[in-house]
Design a protein around this motif. Sequence first.
Motif, short mmCIF file in Angstrom:
data_model
loop_
_atom_site.label_atom_id
_atom_site.label_comp_id
_atom_site.label_asym_id
_atom_site.label_seq_id
_atom_site.Cartn_x
_atom_site.Cartn_y
_atom_site.Cartn_z
N ALA A 17 77.78 78.71 18.04
CA ALA A 17 77.14 78.50 19.34
C ALA A 17 76.37 79.73 19.83
CB ALA A 17 78.17 78.09 20.37
N LEU A 18 76.98 80.88 19.83
CA LEU A 18 76.32 82.08 20.35
C LEU A 18 75.13 82.53 19.50
CD1 LEU A 18 76.44 83.98 22.75
CD2 LEU A 18 77.95 85.44 21.43
N PRO A 19 75.28 82.62 18.17
CA PRO A 19 74.11 83.01 17.37
C PRO A 19 72.97 82.01 17.47
CG PRO A 19 76.09 83.22 16.05
CD PRO A 19 76.49 82.57 17.34
N LEU A 20 73.28 80.72 17.52
CA LEU A 20 72.22 79.73 17.65
C LEU A 20 71.56 79.78 19.02
CD1 LEU A 20 73.77 76.69 15.79
CD2 LEU A 20 71.87 78.12 15.05
N MET A 25 66.87 80.97 22.27
CA MET A 25 66.30 81.63 23.45
C MET A 25 65.20 82.63 23.07
SD MET A 25 67.67 80.12 25.91
CE MET A 25 67.10 81.10 27.26
N THR A 26 65.44 83.43 22.03
CA THR A 26 64.41 84.39 21.63
C THR A 26 63.23 83.69 20.99
OG1 THR A 26 65.58 84.80 19.54
CG2 THR A 26 65.99 86.32 21.37
N GLY A 27 63.49 82.59 20.28
CA GLY A 27 62.40 81.83 19.68
C GLY A 27 61.52 81.15 20.71
N MET A 28 62.10 80.77 21.84
CA MET A 28 61.32 80.14 22.91
C MET A 28 60.55 81.17 23.74
SD MET A 28 63.98 77.15 24.13
CE MET A 28 63.61 77.48 25.82
N THR A 29 61.14 82.34 23.95
CA THR A 29 60.48 83.33 24.81
C THR A 29 59.46 84.18 24.07
OG1 THR A 29 62.36 84.82 24.48
CG2 THR A 29 62.35 83.49 26.48
N PHE A 30 59.55 84.24 22.73
CA PHE A 30 58.59 85.03 21.97
C PHE A 30 57.14 84.57 22.18
CE2 PHE A 30 56.08 85.43 18.05
CZ PHE A 30 55.92 86.81 18.04
N PRO A 31 56.82 83.27 22.05
CA PRO A 31 55.42 82.85 22.28
C PRO A 31 54.95 83.08 23.71
CG PRO A 31 56.69 81.05 21.32
CD PRO A 31 57.63 82.16 21.60
N ILE A 32 55.87 83.01 24.66
CA ILE A 32 55.50 83.26 26.06
C ILE A 32 55.12 84.73 26.23
CG2 ILE A 32 56.35 83.28 28.44
CD1 ILE A 32 58.17 80.89 27.60
N LEU A 41 57.53 93.70 24.40
CA LEU A 41 58.56 92.70 24.59
C LEU A 41 58.59 91.70 23.43
CD1 LEU A 41 60.78 91.40 26.31
CD2 LEU A 41 58.98 90.13 27.50
N ALA A 42 57.43 91.28 22.97
CA ALA A 42 57.35 90.34 21.84
C ALA A 42 57.93 90.97 20.58
CB ALA A 42 55.91 89.91 21.61
N GLY A 43 57.64 92.23 20.35
CA GLY A 43 58.21 92.92 19.19
C GLY A 43 59.72 93.02 19.26
N PHE A 44 60.23 93.33 20.44
CA PHE A 44 61.68 93.39 20.63
C PHE A 44 62.32 92.02 20.42
CE2 PHE A 44 65.31 92.84 23.52
CZ PHE A 44 66.19 93.72 22.92
N LEU A 45 61.68 90.99 20.94
CA LEU A 45 62.23 89.64 20.81
C LEU A 45 62.28 89.18 19.36
CD1 LEU A 45 60.64 87.82 23.88
CD2 LEU A 45 63.05 88.30 23.50
N ILE A 46 61.26 89.50 18.57
CA ILE A 46 61.26 89.08 17.17
C ILE A 46 62.33 89.84 16.38
CG2 ILE A 46 59.52 90.57 16.13
CD1 ILE A 46 59.82 86.82 15.64
N HIS A 47 62.55 91.10 16.74
CA HIS A 47 63.62 91.86 16.08
C HIS A 47 65.00 91.33 16.50
CE1 HIS A 47 61.50 94.96 13.88
NE2 HIS A 47 60.64 95.01 14.89
N LEU A 48 65.12 90.93 17.74
CA LEU A 48 66.37 90.35 18.21
C LEU A 48 66.57 88.95 17.63
CD1 LEU A 48 68.74 91.00 20.07
CD2 LEU A 48 67.47 89.94 21.93
N HIS A 49 65.48 88.22 17.46
CA HIS A 49 65.52 86.86 16.91
C HIS A 49 66.14 86.85 15.51
CE1 HIS A 49 64.20 82.70 16.54
NE2 HIS A 49 63.66 82.98 15.37
N THR A 50 65.83 87.84 14.71
CA THR A 50 66.37 87.93 13.35
C THR A 50 67.52 88.91 13.25
OG1 THR A 50 64.75 89.60 12.75
CG2 THR A 50 64.17 87.31 12.30
N LEU A 51 67.90 89.51 14.35
CA LEU A 51 68.95 90.53 14.44
C LEU A 51 68.65 91.76 13.58
CD1 LEU A 51 72.46 88.91 14.86
CD2 LEU A 51 71.02 89.98 16.55
N GLU A 52 67.37 92.05 13.38
CA GLU A 52 66.99 93.29 12.71
C GLU A 52 67.38 94.49 13.55
OE1 GLU A 52 62.90 93.40 11.55
OE2 GLU A 52 63.06 91.53 10.44
N THR A 53 67.53 94.28 14.84
CA THR A 53 67.93 95.34 15.76
C THR A 53 69.27 95.94 15.34
OG1 THR A 53 66.86 94.07 17.49
CG2 THR A 53 68.23 95.88 18.20
N PHE A 54 70.15 95.10 14.80
CA PHE A 54 71.48 95.54 14.38
C PHE A 54 71.62 95.66 12.88
CE2 PHE A 54 71.96 93.12 18.36
CZ PHE A 54 72.39 94.15 19.16
#
Length: 92
Positions: A17-20, A25-32, A41-54
């Motif tokens: 549930a949490l990973p999905l 959420m990040t997939g929906m907010t990235f195009p916005i 913000l878009a760069g951060f969201l795409i890194h968070l979307h794939t968890l490259e941040t961690f």
Amino acid sequence: MNRLFYKYHRWLAIVCALPLLLTVMTGMTFPIAKALHQRQLAGFLIHLHTLETFGLGDFFPILNGLGLLGLLITGIYMTRLFREKRAHSQYL
């Protein structure tokens, strides 16, 4: 056997549930963010979307996919679409 699928489906739903939710959420907010020209913000969201941040960019999409596949298989099985229909003996 049906009880076993309910158990696995419930367990998978709780674990996934949490990973999905994060992916959705990040997939929906990235195009916005991209449409509003918010590159940082878009760069951060795409890194968070794939968890490259961690440092999980290689494993996270695979784990998300496996979790969804498991939920799909157990969910379809529980609908009883692929079970044989029994003849009712009361009509025979």
